[in-house]
Design an enzyme around this catalytic site. Sequence first.
Site, PDB file in Angstrom:
ATOM      1  N   ARG A 166       0.838  -1.206   0.000  1.00 45.29           N
ATOM      2  CA  ARG A 166       0.000   0.000   0.000  1.00 45.29           C
ATOM      3  C   ARG A 166       0.875   1.260   0.000  1.00 45.29           C
ATOM      4  O   ARG A 166       0.565   2.251   0.672  1.00 45.29           O
ATOM      5  CB  ARG A 166      -0.952   0.019   1.203  1.00 45.29           C
ATOM      6  N   SER A 239     -11.240  -0.569   2.905  1.00 44.99           N
ATOM      7  CA  SER A 239     -10.412  -0.911   4.065  1.00 44.99           C
ATOM      8  C   SER A 239      -9.664   0.329   4.538  1.00 44.99           C
ATOM      9  O   SER A 239      -8.856   0.880   3.804  1.00 44.99           O
ATOM     10  CB  SER A 239      -9.413  -2.013   3.698  1.00 44.99           C
ATOM     11  N   GLU A 335      -4.879   3.146   5.746  1.00 46.94           N
ATOM     12  CA  GLU A 335      -4.597   3.020   4.312  1.00 46.94           C
ATOM     13  C   GLU A 335      -4.795   4.348   3.600  1.00 46.94           C
ATOM     14  O   GLU A 335      -3.947   4.743   2.798  1.00 46.94           O
ATOM     15  CB  GLU A 335      -5.492   1.954   3.677  1.00 46.94           C
TER      16      GLU A 335
END
Length: 341
Positions: A166, A239, A335
């Site tokens: 990520r 998420s 995230e």
Amino acid sequence: MGGYTLIEHASLASRNTLRVDARARLLAEIRDASKLPELLEFLAIRNGCVLPLGEGSNVLFTGDFDGTVVVMATRGVQVESDGDSARIAVAAGERWDDFVRWTLGQGYAGLENLILIPGTVGAAPIQNIGAYGCEVAEFVESVEAWDTREQRVVILDHATCAFGYRDSLFKREPGRYIVTAVRFLLPRNRPLRTDYAGIDEQLARMGVDKPAPFHVAEAVVHLRTKKLPDPAVIGNAGSFFKNPIVDAALAEALKREHPELAAWPQADGRSKLSAAWLIEAAGFKGLREGDAGISNRHALVLVNHGNATGPQLWALAQKVMAGVRKKFGVQLEPEPVVIGS
């Protein structure tokens, strides 16, 4: 103005999937990437901060943005095929899910596990989006971007993009690069990744014993829609928390105490833990404080039940991170990019 539009004091409420009511001093929507240099030379823009924004599916605004939000609204797909694979150059403004479905329709493999992820193609390498055991970095050959520091178009190869979990060069140098196009290298045949998060089981329920990429995509769509709330129905950014990567010793100690905790060994000897399990075990799944909440369908998802502000959502996220740290000694990270905190 040819190739772009400018809006002063622009609302961003409809431009982020958490539906946070924030404003930008200027909003520039680009329809022609070649006009970027001209736009960025405006005095009001040149001397301020610039924030590239796709569909806002990976951002949390905790306040107004005192700068220029640049939205790439460019379109176009160009294909160079040698039969067994293809180099596909895609404009940054194309919708990611539309592109994935197009590749499946053209008979290309690789992106099937990444179907139904909201956002634009230009945003995909920034976050190095991933799902169901795959990351987009595996298929990115290069990224074309406007370098605001060097004032020129650059082509960044895969290695230069410095992809991580990520993560990428673009996240580490925020505001420097405005992605204008992404070049993918996609094969027609490759081993399918079906051994992650219930895909094999879903394929079995579908009666598929010899899956093709489109079967895997169908299975992922079913799993995602079952587990994750729809941003069109309730504000969320998918998420919100990364799966933490921890030292092997800590992972082993946690697994001894909690055998049901999912952990995935990493190439460097560390282990990636299930953030969803940690959050649920710490008692936060389904928690609601005002209109800010944690989804009762998936513990990774921060949701806006109506009129939650950015600071309220961020406060709840920090409460979750503090609770997991206290109970398990594991530090979670968000995230999405948090703007204004």
